[in-house]
Write a protein that holds these residues in place. Sequence first.
Motif, PDB file in Angstrom:
ATOM      1  N   GLU A 102      -6.130   1.875  -8.540  1.00 47.77           N
ATOM      2  CA  GLU A 102      -5.498   2.235  -7.201  1.00 47.77           C
ATOM      3  C   GLU A 102      -6.022   2.058  -5.531  1.00 47.77           C
ATOM      4  OE1 GLU A 102      -1.408   4.986  -7.883  1.00 47.77           O
ATOM      5  OE2 GLU A 102      -2.560   5.479  -9.624  1.00 47.77           O
ATOM      6  N   SER A 103      -5.263   2.245  -5.199  1.00 52.31           N
ATOM      7  CA  SER A 103      -6.276   1.346  -3.922  1.00 52.31           C
ATOM      8  C   SER A 103      -5.888   3.332  -2.445  1.00 52.31           C
ATOM      9  CB  SER A 103      -5.195   0.746  -2.306  1.00 52.31           C
ATOM     10  OG  SER A 103      -4.715  -0.366  -3.069  1.00 52.31           O
ATOM     11  N   VAL A 104      -7.105   3.418  -2.540  1.00 53.00           N
ATOM     12  CA  VAL A 104      -7.450   4.275  -1.502  1.00 53.00           C
ATOM     13  C   VAL A 104      -6.832   3.806  -0.194  1.00 53.00           C
ATOM     14  CG1 VAL A 104      -9.719   5.794  -0.574  1.00 53.00           C
ATOM     15  CG2 VAL A 104      -9.748   5.049  -3.093  1.00 53.00           C
ATOM     16  N   VAL A 105      -7.171   2.360   0.300  1.00 55.12           N
ATOM     17  CA  VAL A 105      -6.572   2.687   1.814  1.00 55.12           C
ATOM     18  C   VAL A 105      -5.845   1.054   1.506  1.00 55.12           C
ATOM     19  CG1 VAL A 105      -9.020   3.688   2.748  1.00 55.12           C
ATOM     20  CG2 VAL A 105      -8.905   1.479   2.169  1.00 55.12           C
ATOM     21  N   THR A 106      -4.987   0.696   2.904  1.00 59.21           N
ATOM     22  CA  THR A 106      -3.797  -0.228   2.966  1.00 59.21           C
ATOM     23  C   THR A 106      -3.979   0.199   4.575  1.00 59.21           C
ATOM     24  OG1 THR A 106      -2.896   0.869   2.526  1.00 59.21           O
ATOM     25  CG2 THR A 106      -2.785  -0.090   0.988  1.00 59.21           C
ATOM     26  N   VAL A 107      -4.127  -0.803   4.868  1.00 50.78           N
ATOM     27  CA  VAL A 107      -3.710  -1.781   6.586  1.00 50.78           C
ATOM     28  C   VAL A 107      -1.624  -1.995   6.669  1.00 50.78           C
ATOM     29  CG1 VAL A 107      -3.499  -3.444   8.560  1.00 50.78           C
ATOM     30  CG2 VAL A 107      -5.582  -3.495   6.373  1.00 50.78           C
ATOM     31  N   THR A 130      -3.373  -6.231   4.410  1.00 53.65           N
ATOM     32  CA  THR A 130      -4.654  -5.395   3.251  1.00 53.65           C
ATOM     33  C   THR A 130      -4.782  -6.708   3.128  1.00 53.65           C
ATOM     34  OG1 THR A 130      -3.042  -3.740   3.238  1.00 53.65           O
ATOM     35  CG2 THR A 130      -4.953  -3.982   1.487  1.00 53.65           C
TER      36      THR A 130
END
Lengths: 294, 294
Positions: A102-107, A130
């Motif tokens: 699961e992503s910690v960061v996205t754009v 992203t």
Amino acid sequence: MKLMNSIQEIQSYVAEEKKVGRTVGFVPTMGYLHEGHLSLIERAKNESDLVVVSIFVNPLQFGPNEDFDRYPRDLDRDKKLAEEAGADVLFVPETQEMYPDESVVTVSVNKRVDALCGETRVGHFDGVATVLTKLFHIVSPDFAYFGLKDAQQVAVVQGLVDDFNFPVKVIGCETKRESDGLAMSSRNVYLTEKERKEAVHLSQSLLKAKKWLLDGDSGETEQKMINYLEEHTSGSVEYCKILSYPELLPPTPDTNKLIVAVAVKFSKARLIDNVILDPILLKQGSEEETCSVH
Amino acid sequence: MKLMNSIQEIQSYVAEEKKVGRTVGFVPTMGYLHEGHLSLIERAKNESDLVVVSIFVNPLQFGPNEDFDRYPRDLDRDKKLAEEAGADVLFVPETQEMYPDESVVTVSVNKRVDALCGETRVGHFDGVATVLTKLFHIVSPDFAYFGLKDAQQVAVVQGLVDDFNFPVKVIGCETKRESDGLAMSSRNVYLTEKERKEAVHLSQSLLKAKKWLLDGDSGETEQKMINYLEEHTSGSVEYCKILSYPELLPPTPDTNKLIVAVAVKFSKARLIDNVILDPILLKQGSEEETCSVH
């Protein structure tokens, strides 16, 4: 042509190539390649030492009710086409390779997404931005090529590159069209025979819009386009819009570039098309230079 | 040492250096350098050919009621210190250079920010991740150095680099401390004389937490830390938390690393400190290896 599935493999390969001074041209795709993609690969071949094509149907840019599962795929055909067009590396990662956790960061895309496709495809451009951020770090391109059929995507990618200071040049390339003017798209295969015939009216509506714009304002032209498309197709018109480009805001007297854009939903395919116009040339009636349709 | 203010200048300069095979170590800072920063620069000097230090007080990571305007600044002193520590390039951009227009895109941090500083400093880590994305593209580091005093920041940056496939190695470095144990921070200058004396109890509370953890669970230890800090300081305790690291979730029997973290608000300074522990070593009572405080 080398086929690579692993991020580490292609990242190291490209790093070695760049160390000896080779430039990298990148064509990111979701596969099911058509002449539009191939023209991007050919252009990259002319302008770079190493051409990388990626095929990745990015789940992050599909909404819950969109066509992720049934998006057309044909890797064997794509391999052949990409190689013939001049690709040196074909990067085809699995979903698990691109999104292992699961992503910690996205754009997040905060501008240029309140209109056109962004209005209905909520989160779509966050997903595009992203995955491109990831792919740009994986492929380290000097040049990245995108078709202007997805003009809003090009506007968002230009914003991404500018705002994040990516050392990448974004190159938007003219839309490739079938002989009757239909913009090429992997999704055209979804059209019934009847719809395929009607679909010519998307590009026709753009040509007409240019003429209508000389006589009236944007609002009137948008309405005339809707009427035209409703009369000539069985699809439902999602939008006909005239906006500034690449900001995608209502045009003002200072607007340098206009986009005229349409989206029509057919039974199993949602088609888009657009043309980018210079309002000054439009006023001068210099048709040849103001429209990339045909 | 070269001083640079322009993105284009440093981006071209580093690109040329990398072409001839030099590696780049990067220490991003907000200036007002102290021994903690200098130890990062010295470490970068040992591990890279070219050391870039940036000084940029990033407005995006300050909340509306935070200390952006009065954040301490002393560029002349910083230049001298950075050069002495071994910096080859000092990059000091103006705000206008970093954010010339309203942003089309920003980075959103979706995990590791629901606890500790992220809970009260809403948007802070989005601002950190956004500016680091820009700086990583501007400086192209092979290695990036961060102090573990901001352990949550290191956790977020590691997530940023992993999720976005940045070709950068993140190096978290041990917190530098004053002789009494106070973690070094640019914000320590805000403390009154009385508060400066009390501030020693932040690191003391971490040392005590280790002992309390041997006797009780995380919840009890957190409460004991709060009681201890309320008794020994005039500040208001913002949090005392024991969580998994770097996920920053409630610990489970499978947790590999624990963080014990505190934040205390004094009249004009909000101080943080933490220690990262190995729960297994903690159970074995091997104090030397489990705590980086002192």
